[in-house]
Design a protein around this motif. Structure first.
Motif, mmCIF file in Angstrom:
data_model
loop_
_atom_site.group_PDB
_atom_site.id
_atom_site.type_symbol
_atom_site.label_atom_id
_atom_site.label_comp_id
_atom_site.label_asym_id
_atom_site.label_seq_id
_atom_site.Cartn_x
_atom_site.Cartn_y
_atom_site.Cartn_z
ATOM 1 N N GLU A 216 0.855 -1.179 0.000
ATOM 2 C CA GLU A 216 0.000 0.000 0.000
ATOM 3 C C GLU A 216 0.894 1.233 0.000
ATOM 4 O OE1 GLU A 216 -3.888 0.329 2.425
ATOM 5 O OE2 GLU A 216 -2.386 1.408 3.618
ATOM 6 N N LEU A 217 0.690 2.124 -0.960
ATOM 7 C CA LEU A 217 1.490 3.342 -1.080
ATOM 8 C C LEU A 217 0.613 4.550 -0.816
ATOM 9 C CD1 LEU A 217 4.171 4.783 -1.951
ATOM 10 C CD2 LEU A 217 3.232 4.798 -4.277
ATOM 11 N N THR A 236 13.451 -7.209 -13.912
ATOM 12 C CA THR A 236 13.895 -5.821 -13.860
ATOM 13 C C THR A 236 12.764 -4.896 -14.300
ATOM 14 O OG1 THR A 236 16.101 -6.565 -14.456
ATOM 15 C CG2 THR A 236 15.683 -4.216 -14.624
ATOM 16 N N ASN A 237 12.492 -3.892 -13.470
ATOM 17 C CA ASN A 237 11.455 -2.898 -13.775
ATOM 18 C C ASN A 237 10.064 -3.508 -13.965
ATOM 19 O OD1 ASN A 237 13.426 -0.853 -13.725
ATOM 20 N ND2 ASN A 237 13.919 -1.212 -15.872
ATOM 21 N N HIS A 238 9.756 -4.532 -13.188
ATOM 22 C CA HIS A 238 8.432 -5.148 -13.260
ATOM 23 C C HIS A 238 7.843 -5.382 -11.870
ATOM 24 C CE1 HIS A 238 9.718 -6.061 -17.414
ATOM 25 N NE2 HIS A 238 8.423 -6.067 -17.673
ATOM 26 N N SER A 239 8.155 -4.521 -10.934
ATOM 27 C CA SER A 239 7.600 -4.655 -9.594
ATOM 28 C C SER A 239 6.111 -4.316 -9.617
ATOM 29 C CB SER A 239 8.321 -3.716 -8.629
ATOM 30 O OG SER A 239 8.053 -2.368 -8.966
ATOM 31 N N GLU A 242 5.530 -0.601 -10.033
ATOM 32 C CA GLU A 242 6.411 -0.028 -11.056
ATOM 33 C C GLU A 242 5.984 1.375 -11.474
ATOM 34 O OE1 GLU A 242 9.721 0.172 -13.333
ATOM 35 O OE2 GLU A 242 9.164 -1.431 -11.947
ATOM 36 N N ALA A 243 4.690 1.579 -11.695
ATOM 37 C CA ALA A 243 4.206 2.881 -12.152
ATOM 38 C C ALA A 243 4.371 3.969 -11.101
ATOM 39 C CB ALA A 243 2.736 2.783 -12.563
ATOM 40 N N TYR A 244 4.630 3.563 -9.862
ATOM 41 C CA TYR A 244 4.688 4.520 -8.752
ATOM 42 C C TYR A 244 6.054 4.557 -8.075
ATOM 43 C CZ TYR A 244 -0.308 3.672 -9.285
ATOM 44 O OH TYR A 244 -1.575 3.524 -9.800
ATOM 45 N N LYS A 245 7.026 3.843 -8.610
ATOM 46 C CA LYS A 245 8.269 3.649 -7.866
ATOM 47 C C LYS A 245 9.043 4.943 -7.616
ATOM 48 C CE LYS A 245 11.217 2.314 -11.816
ATOM 49 N NZ LYS A 245 11.985 1.188 -12.400
ATOM 50 N N ARG A 270 14.007 7.528 -5.382
ATOM 51 C CA ARG A 270 13.776 8.527 -4.332
ATOM 52 C C ARG A 270 13.681 7.919 -2.933
ATOM 53 N NH1 ARG A 270 9.049 12.412 -5.792
ATOM 54 N NH2 ARG A 270 10.330 14.017 -4.819
ATOM 55 N N ILE A 271 14.026 6.648 -2.802
ATOM 56 C CA ILE A 271 13.967 6.012 -1.484
ATOM 57 C C ILE A 271 14.977 6.643 -0.532
ATOM 58 C CG2 ILE A 271 14.521 3.908 -0.207
ATOM 59 C CD1 ILE A 271 13.201 2.272 -2.260
#
Length: 296
Positions: A216-217, A236-239, A242-245, A270-271
């Protein structure tokens, strides 16, 4: 569309269930329902033969898609309006390109604006997008060379923007973006001036990330992983997020999560922090899980 025969210059189809009527006074009304046709840049279209005469475009409420290149090169266009309760969902590739459109109000119902939709609209100075807009994506070069456009509101719902949407436009375009939103990350990435507006904390997106794991973001950039067991491995790049990373600033891993999957946080730019709930049962951190992230 109601009219007298004397008022009409031309009428016909511009979609399977979509029709147009062109009036002597320069009005171009689109009625019917569903999607307008796509056309080629230099192709023959029922609209193009009038594009040097069209002054006003009126899109009927049941039209869902303005097709590719429909109003390209409308050199005398003064306005484009949408009937109340419009169902429009998408504005197609190059749809208003090279037109003289001075302003437009994007309906809240629109979720997608394709690439180049308003490119080389040199008179376009006012694009209104409302606070309740459901706009999710804008394609590349949407406002390319729009030299009169100085500001743009991007709603919190937007999670995808193509490359260089203001290429060859004025250098001082300023965006209004939600604090910690995708749009803010985009502005920072491409060096676009922006003003960040405060937004109430809300859930931006959620879903599953393992057989018994959930994510949940929220709008402050906190990603919470809950449930139990291992998180799923990803390519790779399929979490799942992904659209919100690029909105993720903080990750909180629930105490019953046993493994962080492969590439779960790859390229999360941005983590700032990752924390684990007290009593964490984490056993494994997967291959490349935090690779190329900004984690300090």
């Amino acid at each position: 569309v109601r009219c007298t025969t004397a008022d009409v210059v031309d009428a016909g189809l511009c979609g399977q269930t979509v029709y147009y009527v062109f009036y002597r006074d320069g009005r171009f009304a689109v009625g019917g329902s569903g999607a307008m046709n796509d056309y080629e840049f230099r192709g023959v279209t029922p609209i193009r033969k009038h594009n040097g005469q069209i002054k006003q475009i009126i899109i009927g409420k049941d039209i869902t898609y303005i097709g590719k290149f429909n109003f390209n090169w409308c050199s005398k266009l003064q306005s484009g309006t949408f009937e109340e309760e419009t169902k429009l969902e998408r504005i197609g590739w190059g749809a208003f390109g090279y037109s003289s459109l001075p302003s437009i109000i994007i309906p809240d119902s629109v979720t997608q604006i394709d690439g180049y939709a308003f490119y080389y609209c040199s008179k376009l100075s006012d694009v209104t997008i409302g606070e309740n807009s459901r706009l999710a994506s804008m394609g590349e070069y949407v406002f390319k060379a729009d030299t009169s456009l100085h500001s743009l509101y991007i709603p919190d719902s937007t999670v995808q923007i193509g490359a260089n949407i203001f290429l060859d436009a004025v250098a001082n375009v300023t965006l209004s973006v939600g604090e910690n939103s995708y749009a803010q990350a985009y502005a920072e990435k491409f060096g676009i001036a922006y003003v960040a507006r405060p937004v109430p904390v809300r859930i931006v997106a959620s879903g599953s990330c393992g057989e018994n794991a959930l994510w949940e973001l929220d709008s402050e950039g906190t990603l919470k992983i809950s449930g139990s067991g291992p998180m799923a491995d990803n390519g790779t790049n399929h979490s799942p997020w992904e659209a919100y990373k690029h909105q993720i600033r903080q990750v909180i891993i629930g105490k019953d999560i046993t493994a962080i999957g492969r590439f779960n946080f790859f390229w999360c730019s941005r983590i700032e922090s990752v924390s684990f709930e007290a009593g964490s049962q984490l056993e494994r951190i997967g291959w490349g899980a935090f690779g190329y992230s900004s984690l300090k």
